[in-house]
Design a protein around this motif. Structure first.
Motif, PDB file in Angstrom:
ATOM      1  N   ASN A 142      -0.800  25.683 -20.320  1.00 15.02           N
ATOM      2  CA  ASN A 142      -0.021  25.740 -21.560  1.00 15.02           C
ATOM      3  C   ASN A 142       1.400  26.232 -21.340  1.00 15.02           C
ATOM      4  N   SER A 143       1.550  27.105 -20.351  1.00 12.20           N
ATOM      5  CA  SER A 143       2.893  27.624 -20.096  1.00 12.20           C
ATOM      6  C   SER A 143       3.142  27.629 -18.591  1.00 12.20           C
ATOM      7  N   SER A 145       3.959  30.108 -16.856  1.00 12.02           N
ATOM      8  CA  SER A 145       3.377  31.303 -16.224  1.00 12.02           C
ATOM      9  C   SER A 145       1.928  31.045 -15.773  1.00 12.02           C
ATOM     10  N   SER A 228      -5.944  29.224 -19.906  1.00 12.39           N
ATOM     11  CA  SER A 228      -5.415  30.318 -20.755  1.00 12.39           C
ATOM     12  C   SER A 228      -6.525  31.113 -21.457  1.00 12.39           C
TER      13      SER A 228
END
Lengths: 269, 263
Positions: A142-143, A145, A228
């Motif tokens: 999702n990101s 990171s 996540s």
């Protein structure tokens, strides 16, 4: 230091080139992932429909399938049928002698072989994952990171897995043939590491045991990061424990190897 | 002719048993692998059944019977063919197939049955009695006719399993080196290790016909659990014949392509 790095990178490169020679392996690898995923899809769709579940253990159907998809991929990347077989044969037949008289570490040499042999899968599966991120946005990574955390988690998973193989293989110094031990481990890990069913679905008592072992860091940890499912704090705690396991397994592996070499009689050579 | 081949297989068996007894740790190790395999599959299904009561026609008790039939299939297959089919790749790569082809015996027979995995007898005996117990618990009595039909269907399942493995191993004649054959085969036959009721729609029809994975374990297991189904059994018979003929054809064609390159 640089010369040592160059030495092992050469081993990696050599095995990489060799792996690229057998491109059919990658095709079979993709078939393995897709067929494994297809069967799990059939089972879980039947369960969700039959019981009218919206979620199972907080997983929606799509999330569960994505989780299993990633788990199968990571499960394959951390597995070694080929390298472990080669290492056992080297000890049994006395071929290991050549490593003993050369300025190379048996552990790191085969670690590079392990990565080199799997390199074709790394390329193919990375492409699959990139494709997946674009086709189904928001399902994994999702990101940015998550990607940053996922990569070291994946590396740790491969390292822990290799250390476990190495420890089992070292028993060949005493027993000669430990193929059955490695095959049994591989079979058990297909299920226990969460490759086909997330370990969160396991009964509480078994999950409690698994949480105290390195098994959790083989598949579940990197996949949970990619999807996540973990908070930042859980990721940090996970990394601390995973690195702890890397150290413990490295020390145990090195200790058993030294004991083994002391008893090794090169009877096969 | 048949007697000659039975005598030959008996000689193979005696020879393999002697070899296995020489390496007792391997014998015990192989039993250990089986135990882990059975245990992990049982664990998998016990988790699945903690979320559902029935998978199509199969409830938990029926799935356990299915699992035992699957283990038995695996055991009998390993006993007769397990140590043989994928040696073909090494033989072709090294040119050792020459030694098989020049023997005064059917080369496919020799290659498929040369080594017998004698340790499988132990697993077979345990599993067979376990199956009988589970069947008695499930039905409350024994249906001997079903058991006889099961044995026939089970044999056909093993033959289909053999045909698929053998056809995949024969791909080496076309690819020159097909070391991933064993892996590919285990991925293909994975579909036979799940009850057929999980497959729906067109794919269900496929696993009962051109890609006959449900014919390997599900049809024999269904015979024991729900009684014989004439339609399924006759389809299984037809599929077995077609696959046996196909195996023979592929072998003959493959041997023609064999160049004995490395010998």
């Amino acid at each position: 230091m640089i010369s040592i790095a160059i030495k092992y990178i050469s081993v990696l490169r050599m095995n990489w080139i060799q792996a690229l020679e057998y491109r059919a392996n990658a095709l079979v690898g993709v078939i393995a992932i897709m067929s494994g995923l297809f069967i799990e899809y059939q089972i879980w769709s039947l369960i969700f429909k039959a019981k009218g579940y919206e979620t199972v253990k907080n997983f929606e159907f799509n999330e569960l399938i994505v989780f299993i998809f990633l788990s199968i991929i990571i499960g394959q990347l951390k597995s070694s049928w080929h390298s472990s077989g080669e290492m056992i044969r080297a000890i049994r037949t006395g071929e290991i002698n050549k490593y003993l008289i050369r300025p190379v570490s048996y552990f790191w040499y085969h670690f590079m072989m392990f990565i080199g042999f799997n390199s074709l899968y790394y390329i193919v599966y990375t492409l699959i994952l990139i494709g997946f991120v674009f086709i189904f946005p928001g399902m994994i990574f999702n990101s940015f990171s998550t990607v940053l955390y996922f990569l070291p988690a994946l590396f740790i998973s491969i390292y822990i897995s290799y250390c476990i193989y190495f420890i089992m293989i070292c028993f060949a110094f005493w027993f000669g043939e430990v193929r059955s031990l490695v095959v049994s481990y591989n079979l058990a890990m297909l299920i226990l590491s969460g490759q086909y069913i997330p370990i969160r679905f396991f009964p509480e008592n078994i999950l409690n045991i698994i949480n105290w072992t390195p098994i959790r860091y083989l598949v579940d940890f990197p996949v949970s990061i990619a999807t996540s499912l973990l908070t930042k704090q859980e990721i940090y705690n996970g990394f601390v424990l995973a690195i702890f396991w890397c150290l413990v397994l490295s020390i145990v592996g090195s200790f058993i190897y030294k004991l083994g070499i002391r008893d090794y009689e090169a009877y096969g050579s | 002719m048949v007697l000659r081949y039975i005598n030959l297989w008996t000689a193979f068996f005696k020879n393999s048993l002697t070899r296995d007894m020489e390496f007792k740790m391997n014998f015990i190790g192989d039993l250990f692998i089986d135990t882990i395999f059975y245990g992990s599959m049982y664990f998998f299904w016990s988790i699945i059944f903690s979320y559902v009561d029935v998978l199509g026609d199969f409830n938990q008790q029926a799935v356990i019977i299915f699992l035992i039939v699957m283990y038995l299939t695996d055991t009998v297959f390993v006993f007769f063919f397990g140590s043989n089919t994928f040696t073909l790749n090494t033989m072709v790569v090294k040119g050792e197939l020459d030694f098989v082809l020049i023997k005064p015996v059917n080369s496919q027979f020799f290659l498929s049955l040369r080594y017998v995995s004698s340790y499988a007898i132990v697993s077979f005996v345990i599993l067979f009695f376990l199956l009988l117990k589970l069947l008695y618990d499930y039905h409350g009595q024994f249906y001997f006719m079903d058991l006889i039909i099961f044995i026939i269907s089970f044999t056909m399942g093993i033959l289909i399993f053999y045909c698929i493995e053998f056809i995949i191993s024969c791909l080496v004649f076309w690819y020159r080196n097909f070391s991933v054959g064993g892996w590919l085969s285990s991925e293909m036959t994975k579909y036979s290790r799940r009850p057929d009721s999980i497959y729906k729609g067109k794919f269900r029809r496929i696993v009962f016909s051109v890609f006959p994975m449900a014919m390997i374990t599900s049809v024999p297991a269904r015979t024991l659990i729900f009684g014989p189904d004439i339609y399924l059994l006759s389809t299984q018979f037809l599929v077995t014949i077609v696959f046996l003929c196909l195996t023979r054809l592929i072998w003959i064609r493959g041997v023609k392509l064999y160049e004995s390159a490395s010998s």
